[in-house]
Design a protein around this motif. Structure first.
Motif, PDB file in Angstrom:
ATOM      1  N   THR A   4       0.833  -1.204   0.000  1.00  0.00           N
ATOM      2  CA  THR A   4       0.000   0.000   0.000  1.00  0.00           C
ATOM      3  C   THR A   4       0.866   1.251   0.000  1.00  0.00           C
ATOM      4  O   THR A   4       0.661   2.173  -0.806  1.00  0.00           O
ATOM      5  N   ALA A   5       1.837   1.300   0.896  1.00  0.00           N
ATOM      6  CA  ALA A   5       2.725   2.460   0.979  1.00  0.00           C
ATOM      7  C   ALA A   5       3.519   2.635  -0.310  1.00  0.00           C
ATOM      8  O   ALA A   5       3.728   3.759  -0.790  1.00  0.00           O
ATOM      9  N   SER A   6       3.966   1.526  -0.903  1.00  0.00           N
ATOM     10  CA  SER A   6       4.724   1.590  -2.149  1.00  0.00           C
ATOM     11  C   SER A   6       3.872   2.115  -3.295  1.00  0.00           C
ATOM     12  O   SER A   6       4.343   2.876  -4.155  1.00  0.00           O
ATOM     13  N   TYR A  74      -8.404  10.663  -1.377  1.00  0.00           N
ATOM     14  CA  TYR A  74      -8.188  10.093  -0.044  1.00  0.00           C
ATOM     15  C   TYR A  74      -7.871   8.612  -0.176  1.00  0.00           C
ATOM     16  O   TYR A  74      -8.631   7.850  -0.773  1.00  0.00           O
ATOM     17  N   PHE A  75      -6.726   8.204   0.370  1.00  0.00           N
ATOM     18  CA  PHE A  75      -6.299   6.809   0.307  1.00  0.00           C
ATOM     19  C   PHE A  75      -6.905   6.083   1.502  1.00  0.00           C
ATOM     20  O   PHE A  75      -6.409   6.165   2.624  1.00  0.00           O
ATOM     21  N   ASP A  76      -7.962   5.357   1.244  1.00  0.00           N
ATOM     22  CA  ASP A  76      -8.794   4.776   2.296  1.00  0.00           C
ATOM     23  C   ASP A  76      -8.495   3.286   2.454  1.00  0.00           C
ATOM     24  O   ASP A  76      -8.778   2.483   1.562  1.00  0.00           O
ATOM     25  N   ASP A  77      -7.943   2.918   3.612  1.00  0.00           N
ATOM     26  CA  ASP A  77      -7.722   1.492   3.907  1.00  0.00           C
ATOM     27  C   ASP A  77      -8.899   0.895   4.675  1.00  0.00           C
ATOM     28  O   ASP A  77      -8.822  -0.202   5.204  1.00  0.00           O
ATOM     29  N   LYS A 210      10.353  -5.504  -8.552  1.00  0.00           N
ATOM     30  CA  LYS A 210       9.834  -6.579  -7.704  1.00  0.00           C
ATOM     31  C   LYS A 210       8.330  -6.458  -7.457  1.00  0.00           C
ATOM     32  O   LYS A 210       7.665  -7.447  -7.157  1.00  0.00           O
ATOM     33  N   LEU A 211       7.815  -5.242  -7.584  1.00  0.00           N
ATOM     34  CA  LEU A 211       6.401  -4.987  -7.310  1.00  0.00           C
ATOM     35  C   LEU A 211       5.854  -4.080  -8.399  1.00  0.00           C
ATOM     36  O   LEU A 211       6.520  -3.130  -8.825  1.00  0.00           O
ATOM     37  N   VAL A 212       4.630  -4.375  -8.848  1.00  0.00           N
ATOM     38  CA  VAL A 212       3.944  -3.537  -9.825  1.00  0.00           C
ATOM     39  C   VAL A 212       2.688  -2.978  -9.168  1.00  0.00           C
ATOM     40  O   VAL A 212       1.933  -3.721  -8.529  1.00  0.00           O
ATOM     41  N   THR A 213       2.469  -1.679  -9.321  1.00  0.00           N
ATOM     42  CA  THR A 213       1.321  -1.038  -8.698  1.00  0.00           C
ATOM     43  C   THR A 213       0.508  -0.277  -9.740  1.00  0.00           C
ATOM     44  O   THR A 213       1.035   0.142 -10.779  1.00  0.00           O
ATOM     45  N   LEU A 214      -0.772  -0.082  -9.438  1.00  0.00           N
ATOM     46  CA  LEU A 214      -1.656   0.694 -10.306  1.00  0.00           C
ATOM     47  C   LEU A 214      -2.896   1.091  -9.516  1.00  0.00           C
ATOM     48  O   LEU A 214      -3.115   0.628  -8.390  1.00  0.00           O
ATOM     49  N   GLN A 232      -5.511  -3.389  -2.272  1.00  0.00           N
ATOM     50  CA  GLN A 232      -5.151  -3.125  -0.870  1.00  0.00           C
ATOM     51  C   GLN A 232      -5.891  -1.927  -0.274  1.00  0.00           C
ATOM     52  O   GLN A 232      -6.045  -1.834   0.937  1.00  0.00           O
ATOM     53  N   PHE A 233      -6.317  -1.001  -1.129  1.00  0.00           N
ATOM     54  CA  PHE A 233      -7.003   0.185  -0.610  1.00  0.00           C
ATOM     55  C   PHE A 233      -7.877   0.788  -1.708  1.00  0.00           C
ATOM     56  O   PHE A 233      -7.805   0.373  -2.874  1.00  0.00           O
TER      57      PHE A 233
END
Length: 242
Positions: A4-6, A74-77, A210-214, A232-233
């Protein structure tokens, strides 16, 4: 750093990369904002911290005093149970996106009928900008694209000699962020987006990511899940109440 942070770090770093040279990126301890004058992107205000009345009032003041429209993300977890009641006096929902990630451990088969051309000049940037607007309904200007070619990989997706899609790749450390993946209306339903993802994942794999995010729309979320991505969020986007 968690996935999530990444993910959030990659996205906010992308916004910063575009706006910092223009001195229109501002960050405080718990929230920040950025914009490109005369543009719709990135033009964001964000926080991942727990919302408070004073924070919201400060944000509202920034938006009201800005000459350019700002969207609050807003990044909502889902841990803030009072989110809606806290926001409703100031903002109204605009859209949501799912913060998703994938551990990158292998390569993928590519579609040889498509060509992925990295934007290299002003003509390429104009093509990318036009197709992005057709895909998403708002513009990222050719000037913004051309000014950031050394930091961001802008890719035009071609079938034959026809450009039908766009994509941005942005790397932070060992994290590959995939952004702006869009297909023009006449090119949809033909597997272009999935083929573009395979290409992007291979690019990341070859570069040692190592990690892919979108950040996925509701409509695209299932396609990413089939590729192995998990959410994740939720990134909740808001417009200020008039």
């Amino acid at each position: 750093m968690t996935s999530t942070a990444s993910n959030i770090h990659n996205l906010v770093s992308l916004w910063k990369a575009v706006t910092a040279p223009r001195s229109t990126y501002f960050e405080q301890e718990s929230w920040g904002y950025c914009y490109v004058s005369g543009s719709h992107w990135p033009n964001k205000l964000w926080t991942g911290a727990e919302l408070s009345e004073s924070m919201l009032q400060e944000m509202v003041a920034v938006i009201q005093n800005s000459k350019d429209p700002l969207t609050f993300s807003y990044f909502d977890d889902l841990s803030n149970k009072n989110l809606d009641s806290t926001l409703q006096d100031y903002f109204m929902p605009a859209s949501i996106q799912y913060g998703m990630s994938l551990d990158l451990t292998r390569s993928y088969e590519e579609n040889t009928e498509l060509e992925f051309r990295q934007v290299a000049n002003e003509q390429d940037a104009a093509i990318w900008s036009k197709n992005f607007q057709q895909a998403f309904g708002y513009e990222i200007s050719p000037a913004i694209i051309f000014d950031n070619l050394s930091k961001i990989s802008f890719i035009n997706i071609y079938t034959g000699q026809q450009a039908i899609g766009t994509m941005m790749l942005y790397t932070t450390g060992e994290v590959l962020g995939i952004h702006g993946l869009g297909v023009v209306p006449e090119g949809r339903g033909k597997g272009v987006a999935q083929a573009a993802m395979h290409h992007a994942l291979n690019q990341g794999y070859q570069q040692g990511a190592k990690l892919v995010t979108l950040q996925a729309s509701e409509m695209a979320k299932s396609m990413y899940e089939k590729l192995g991505f998990s959410a994740q969020f939720i990134m909740r986007n808001y417009k200020i109440k008039q």
